[in-house]
Structures are given as C-alpha cells and as structure tokens.
Design a protein around this motif. Structure first.
Motif, PDB file in Angstrom:
ATOM      1  N   PHE A 137     -24.447 -10.976 -13.369  1.00 31.89           N
ATOM      2  CA  PHE A 137     -23.318 -10.859 -12.460  1.00 31.89           C
ATOM      3  C   PHE A 137     -22.409  -9.702 -12.872  1.00 31.89           C
ATOM      4  N   VAL A 138     -22.088  -9.612 -14.173  1.00 32.46           N
ATOM      5  CA  VAL A 138     -21.223  -8.537 -14.657  1.00 32.46           C
ATOM      6  C   VAL A 138     -21.870  -7.178 -14.418  1.00 32.46           C
ATOM      7  N   GLU A 139     -23.177  -7.087 -14.649  1.00 31.95           N
ATOM      8  CA  GLU A 139     -23.879  -5.825 -14.432  1.00 31.95           C
ATOM      9  C   GLU A 139     -23.826  -5.411 -12.966  1.00 31.95           C
TER      10      GLU A 139
ATOM     11  N   ASN B 196     -27.271 -15.352 -16.509  1.00 30.96           N
ATOM     12  CA  ASN B 196     -26.712 -15.223 -15.162  1.00 30.96           C
ATOM     13  C   ASN B 196     -25.350 -14.533 -15.185  1.00 30.96           C
ATOM     14  N   THR B 197     -24.539 -14.827 -16.196  1.00 30.95           N
ATOM     15  CA  THR B 197     -23.236 -14.175 -16.314  1.00 30.95           C
ATOM     16  C   THR B 197     -23.399 -12.677 -16.555  1.00 30.95           C
ATOM     17  N   PHE B 198     -24.323 -12.302 -17.445  1.00 30.37           N
ATOM     18  CA  PHE B 198     -24.549 -10.879 -17.705  1.00 30.37           C
ATOM     19  C   PHE B 198     -25.073 -10.155 -16.465  1.00 30.37           C
TER      20      PHE B 198
ATOM     21  N   ARG C 222     -27.742 -23.278 -21.601  1.00 30.57           N
ATOM     22  CA  ARG C 222     -26.711 -22.365 -22.099  1.00 30.57           C
ATOM     23  C   ARG C 222     -27.196 -20.911 -22.018  1.00 30.57           C
ATOM     24  N   GLU C 223     -28.434 -20.686 -22.416  1.00 30.69           N
ATOM     25  CA  GLU C 223     -28.988 -19.338 -22.368  1.00 30.69           C
ATOM     26  C   GLU C 223     -29.106 -18.843 -20.929  1.00 30.69           C
ATOM     27  N   GLN C 224     -29.552 -19.706 -20.028  1.00 33.41           N
ATOM     28  CA  GLN C 224     -29.684 -19.318 -18.622  1.00 33.41           C
ATOM     29  C   GLN C 224     -28.315 -18.995 -18.019  1.00 33.41           C
ATOM     30  N   ARG C 225     -27.302 -19.774 -18.368  1.00 30.61           N
ATOM     31  CA  ARG C 225     -25.948 -19.507 -17.884  1.00 30.61           C
ATOM     32  C   ARG C 225     -25.464 -18.151 -18.395  1.00 30.61           C
ATOM     33  N   ARG C 226     -25.750 -17.852 -19.656  1.00 29.30           N
ATOM     34  CA  ARG C 226     -25.341 -16.567 -20.231  1.00 29.30           C
ATOM     35  C   ARG C 226     -26.059 -15.403 -19.556  1.00 29.30           C
TER      36      ARG C 226
END
Length: 114
Positions: free
Chosen positions: A55-57, A51-53, A45-49
C-alpha cells in the motif's frame, strides 16, 4: 516402495499424521496444535506487513506521479509565458502523455494473464 507427498500451504498437518502422532506420542498432539496456532499468527502478521508495504509503495508511486505531472505542466506553462508557446505545449503534452502511458502499461503488466 511407497512414496507419499503431502504438500500444502495450510498450517495444519493432515489428519492421518495427527492420528499417527496420537498413537505414538499423545502428549505431543497438543504441542503440535500450539505450534500451528503460533505459525498461523506469524503468517497473518507477515501478510499484514506485506500488504502495508505494498500500500505504501503504491501510494508513494501515485504521489511521485502527481509531483512529476504538476512539475511538467508548470514547466510547460512557464515556457509558454516566456514566449516559447510550442515548447510549453510540447513539454506539458509530453508530461501528460508519458504519465498516461506509464499508468496504462503498468496496469497491463500487473494484471493476471488469462
């Protein structure tokens, strides 16, 4: 004197440790596996979060570069239409050149060193 160090990023303890725990407290082995599963789910879950941040950055940076590029070229065109041909050319060229250098230098710094 015996010094033993088992350092691993794996969420599961070594087999020897599980065997010793089985000999001492057999009821705790299942608890260890349950905790290991919970830890693995949290890591995913932490790794997915993360990776999402990331990507957004990156998408935000690309969008900001697009806005800066469009504004710089529009400013150069505006200056050229107002009779300042050289100034308009310099502004547009500097905008494109600065963005190109920023992207090229950013890619070199982010790549792994060999």
């Amino acid at each position: 004197m015996v010094v033993q160090d088992n350092h691993s990023d794996a969420p599961l303890i070594p087999i020897a440790g599980i065997e010793r725990l089985q000999a001492i407290r057999p009821d705790r082995v299942d608890w260890v596996f349950e905790q290991t599963q919970i830890e693995a789910e949290n890591r995913r879950r932490e790794q997915r979060r993360v990776n999402t941040f990331i990507f957004v950055e990156r998408m935000g940076g690309m969008f900001a570069a697009l806005v800066v590029g469009i504004c710089g070229i529009a400013g150069g065109i505006y200056a050229a239409l107002q009779g300042h041909d050289w100034l308009g050319g310099v502004v547009a060229t500097a905008t494109i050149g600065t963005l190109a250098v920023a992207f090229l230098k950013g890619n070199k710094e982010g790549s792994p060193k060999k």
